[in-house]
Design a protein around this motif. Structure first.
Motif, PDB file in Angstrom:
ATOM      1  N   MET A 229       0.819  -1.177   0.000  1.00 23.42           N
ATOM      2  CA  MET A 229       0.000   0.000   0.000  1.00 23.42           C
ATOM      3  C   MET A 229       0.872   1.254   0.000  1.00 23.42           C
ATOM      4  SD  MET A 229      -3.082   1.295   2.401  1.00 23.42           S
ATOM      5  CE  MET A 229      -4.231   0.253   1.585  1.00 23.42           C
ATOM      6  N   ARG A 230       2.119   1.179   0.412  1.00 22.35           N
ATOM      7  CA  ARG A 230       2.976   2.364   0.469  1.00 22.35           C
ATOM      8  C   ARG A 230       3.096   3.031  -0.895  1.00 22.35           C
ATOM      9  NH1 ARG A 230       4.852   6.333   3.729  1.00 22.35           N
ATOM     10  NH2 ARG A 230       6.817   7.091   2.968  1.00 22.35           N
ATOM     11  N   HIS A 231       3.211   2.227  -1.952  1.00 21.89           N
ATOM     12  CA  HIS A 231       3.326   2.823  -3.281  1.00 21.89           C
ATOM     13  C   HIS A 231       2.035   3.513  -3.704  1.00 21.89           C
ATOM     14  CE1 HIS A 231       1.497  -1.088  -4.139  1.00 21.89           C
ATOM     15  NE2 HIS A 231       1.043  -0.553  -5.248  1.00 21.89           N
ATOM     16  N   GLN A 232       0.902   3.104  -3.140  1.00 20.28           N
ATOM     17  CA  GLN A 232      -0.369   3.721  -3.488  1.00 20.28           C
ATOM     18  C   GLN A 232      -0.582   5.039  -2.744  1.00 20.28           C
ATOM     19  OE1 GLN A 232      -2.837   0.417  -2.503  1.00 20.28           O
ATOM     20  NE2 GLN A 232      -2.852  -0.344  -4.585  1.00 20.28           N
ATOM     21  N   VAL A 233       0.043   5.182  -1.583  1.00 20.24           N
ATOM     22  CA  VAL A 233      -0.092   6.424  -0.837  1.00 20.24           C
ATOM     23  C   VAL A 233       0.534   7.551  -1.637  1.00 20.24           C
ATOM     24  CG1 VAL A 233       0.585   7.635   1.256  1.00 20.24           C
ATOM     25  CG2 VAL A 233      -0.209   5.286   1.403  1.00 20.24           C
ATOM     26  N   GLY A 234       1.715   7.299  -2.190  1.00 20.56           N
ATOM     27  CA  GLY A 234       2.325   8.226  -3.121  1.00 20.56           C
ATOM     28  C   GLY A 234       2.880   9.496  -2.519  1.00 20.56           C
ATOM     29  N   ALA A 235       2.983   9.586  -1.213  1.00 22.39           N
ATOM     30  CA  ALA A 235       3.528  10.790  -0.604  1.00 22.39           C
ATOM     31  C   ALA A 235       4.622  10.412   0.379  1.00 22.39           C
ATOM     32  CB  ALA A 235       2.432  11.565   0.101  1.00 22.39           C
ATOM     33  N   ASP A 236       5.766  11.071   0.234  1.00 22.28           N
ATOM     34  CA  ASP A 236       6.861  10.792   1.147  1.00 22.28           C
ATOM     35  C   ASP A 236       6.598  11.363   2.535  1.00 22.28           C
ATOM     36  OD1 ASP A 236       8.342   9.395  -0.716  1.00 22.28           O
ATOM     37  OD2 ASP A 236       9.297  11.209  -1.489  1.00 22.28           O
ATOM     38  N   ASP A 237       5.663  12.295   2.630  1.00 20.83           N
ATOM     39  CA  ASP A 237       5.364  12.897   3.923  1.00 20.83           C
ATOM     40  C   ASP A 237       4.211  12.199   4.650  1.00 20.83           C
ATOM     41  OD1 ASP A 237       3.400  13.734   2.195  1.00 20.83           O
ATOM     42  OD2 ASP A 237       3.399  15.810   2.891  1.00 20.83           O
ATOM     43  N   ALA A 238       3.827  11.009   4.187  1.00 19.74           N
ATOM     44  CA  ALA A 238       2.757  10.255   4.839  1.00 19.74           C
ATOM     45  C   ALA A 238       3.227   9.781   6.212  1.00 19.74           C
ATOM     46  CB  ALA A 238       2.350   9.065   3.981  1.00 19.74           C
ATOM     47  N   SER A 239       2.366   9.921   7.197  1.00 17.74           N
ATOM     48  CA  SER A 239       2.679   9.525   8.568  1.00 17.74           C
ATOM     49  C   SER A 239       2.390   8.048   8.781  1.00 17.74           C
ATOM     50  CB  SER A 239       1.837  10.331   9.554  1.00 17.74           C
ATOM     51  OG  SER A 239       2.122  11.696   9.450  1.00 17.74           O
ATOM     52  N   PRO A 240       3.372   7.291   9.296  1.00 18.63           N
ATOM     53  CA  PRO A 240       3.096   5.893   9.637  1.00 18.63           C
ATOM     54  C   PRO A 240       2.022   5.858  10.719  1.00 18.63           C
ATOM     55  CG  PRO A 240       5.439   6.378   9.805  1.00 18.63           C
ATOM     56  CD  PRO A 240       4.737   7.667   9.605  1.00 18.63           C
ATOM     57  N   SER A 241       1.013   5.016  10.518  1.00 16.89           N
ATOM     58  CA  SER A 241      -0.123   4.990  11.435  1.00 16.89           C
ATOM     59  C   SER A 241      -0.553   3.568  11.732  1.00 16.89           C
ATOM     60  CB  SER A 241      -1.310   5.739  10.822  1.00 16.89           C
ATOM     61  OG  SER A 241      -0.950   7.058  10.503  1.00 16.89           O
ATOM     62  N   LEU A 242      -0.925   3.340  12.976  1.00 13.53           N
ATOM     63  CA  LEU A 242      -1.498   2.072  13.393  1.00 13.53           C
ATOM     64  C   LEU A 242      -3.003   2.273  13.467  1.00 13.53           C
ATOM     65  CD1 LEU A 242      -1.069  -0.830  14.437  1.00 13.53           C
ATOM     66  CD2 LEU A 242      -0.928   0.142  16.732  1.00 13.53           C
ATOM     67  N   VAL A 243      -3.740   1.507  12.695  1.00 16.81           N
ATOM     68  CA  VAL A 243      -5.197   1.600  12.667  1.00 16.81           C
ATOM     69  C   VAL A 243      -5.734   0.748  13.808  1.00 16.81           C
ATOM     70  CG1 VAL A 243      -7.270   1.162  11.295  1.00 16.81           C
ATOM     71  CG2 VAL A 243      -5.166   1.941  10.174  1.00 16.81           C
ATOM     72  N   VAL A 244      -6.562   1.329  14.643  1.00 13.37           N
ATOM     73  CA  VAL A 244      -7.103   0.621  15.801  1.00 13.37           C
ATOM     74  C   VAL A 244      -8.599   0.416  15.612  1.00 13.37           C
ATOM     75  CG1 VAL A 244      -7.433   0.683  18.296  1.00 13.37           C
ATOM     76  CG2 VAL A 244      -5.352   1.640  17.303  1.00 13.37           C
ATOM     77  N   GLY A 245      -9.040  -0.825  15.742  1.00 12.33           N
ATOM     78  CA  GLY A 245     -10.466  -1.127  15.622  1.00 12.33           C
ATOM     79  C   GLY A 245     -10.689  -2.433  14.891  1.00 12.33           C
ATOM     80  N   ARG A 246     -11.946  -2.718  14.657  1.00 14.18           N
ATOM     81  CA  ARG A 246     -12.306  -3.957  13.967  1.00 14.18           C
ATOM     82  C   ARG A 246     -11.772  -3.917  12.535  1.00 14.18           C
ATOM     83  NH1 ARG A 246     -18.544  -4.569  14.442  1.00 14.18           N
ATOM     84  NH2 ARG A 246     -18.264  -2.879  12.977  1.00 14.18           N
ATOM     85  N   THR A 247     -11.461  -5.067  11.994  1.00 16.77           N
ATOM     86  CA  THR A 247     -10.894  -5.118  10.641  1.00 16.77           C
ATOM     87  C   THR A 247     -11.849  -4.560   9.602  1.00 16.77           C
ATOM     88  OG1 THR A 247     -11.614  -7.422  10.411  1.00 16.77           O
ATOM     89  CG2 THR A 247      -9.351  -7.047  11.120  1.00 16.77           C
ATOM     90  N   ALA A 248     -13.151  -4.783   9.769  1.00 15.15           N
ATOM     91  CA  ALA A 248     -14.124  -4.262   8.799  1.00 15.15           C
ATOM     92  C   ALA A 248     -14.093  -2.737   8.778  1.00 15.15           C
ATOM     93  CB  ALA A 248     -15.522  -4.759   9.138  1.00 15.15           C
ATOM     94  N   ASP A 249     -13.969  -2.124   9.941  1.00 16.16           N
ATOM     95  CA  ASP A 249     -13.897  -0.663  10.016  1.00 16.16           C
ATOM     96  C   ASP A 249     -12.571  -0.158   9.464  1.00 16.16           C
ATOM     97  OD1 ASP A 249     -16.410  -0.650  11.202  1.00 16.16           O
ATOM     98  OD2 ASP A 249     -15.577  -0.673  13.235  1.00 16.16           O
ATOM     99  N   GLY A 250     -11.508  -0.882   9.748  1.00 17.98           N
ATOM    100  CA  GLY A 250     -10.196  -0.505   9.223  1.00 17.98           C
ATOM    101  C   GLY A 250     -10.151  -0.578   7.709  1.00 17.98           C
ATOM    102  N   GLU A 251     -10.867  -1.533   7.148  1.00 17.82           N
ATOM    103  CA  GLU A 251     -10.884  -1.660   5.694  1.00 17.82           C
ATOM    104  C   GLU A 251     -11.525  -0.439   5.031  1.00 17.82           C
ATOM    105  OE1 GLU A 251     -11.816  -4.782   2.112  1.00 17.82           O
ATOM    106  OE2 GLU A 251     -12.709  -5.178   4.063  1.00 17.82           O
ATOM    107  N   VAL A 252     -12.500   0.154   5.689  1.00 18.35           N
ATOM    108  CA  VAL A 252     -13.126   1.367   5.153  1.00 18.35           C
ATOM    109  C   VAL A 252     -12.082   2.477   5.050  1.00 18.35           C
ATOM    110  CG1 VAL A 252     -14.851   3.155   5.588  1.00 18.35           C
ATOM    111  CG2 VAL A 252     -15.413   0.756   6.007  1.00 18.35           C
ATOM    112  N   LEU A 253     -11.272   2.636   6.077  1.00 10.66           N
ATOM    113  CA  LEU A 253     -10.206   3.633   6.043  1.00 10.66           C
ATOM    114  C   LEU A 253      -9.198   3.308   4.946  1.00 10.66           C
ATOM    115  CD1 LEU A 253      -8.677   6.083   7.177  1.00 10.66           C
ATOM    116  CD2 LEU A 253      -7.566   4.497   8.767  1.00 10.66           C
ATOM    117  N   LEU A 254      -8.821   2.047   4.828  1.00  9.95           N
ATOM    118  CA  LEU A 254      -7.850   1.647   3.803  1.00  9.95           C
ATOM    119  C   LEU A 254      -8.378   1.920   2.400  1.00  9.95           C
ATOM    120  CD1 LEU A 254      -6.559  -1.721   5.313  1.00  9.95           C
ATOM    121  CD2 LEU A 254      -5.551   0.557   5.496  1.00  9.95           C
TER     122      LEU A 254
END
Length: 65
Positions: free
Chosen positions: A1-26
């Motif tokens: 997914m890093r290549h899809q973000v496409g920004a060098d200034d993207a902040s590394p983040s840990l997504v917290v919550g159910r996988t179904a909810d995390g998938e919406v963010l992804l």
């Protein structure tokens, strides 16, 4: 997914919550609706989710067996 973000200034983040909810963010990140976030893991409250990959992001578990 890093290549899809496409920004060098993207902040590394840990997504917290159910996988179904995390998938919406992804999906939002992949579509470009959410920017400057690089998810390196999903922290799920469910042990059964551990070890899965959701859109190439590993799922971790907050609970031990």
């Amino acid at each position: 997914m890093r290549h899809q973000v496409g920004a060098d200034d993207a902040s590394p983040s840990l997504v917290v919550g159910r996988t179904a909810d995390g998938e919406v963010l992804l999906r939002g990140i992949e579509s470009g609706a959410v920017k400057r976030i690089w998810p390196f893991g999903i922290l799920s409250p469910w042990v059964a989710d551990r070890g899965q990959l959701i859109r190439d992001v590993p799922v971790l578990s907050a609970r031990s067996t």
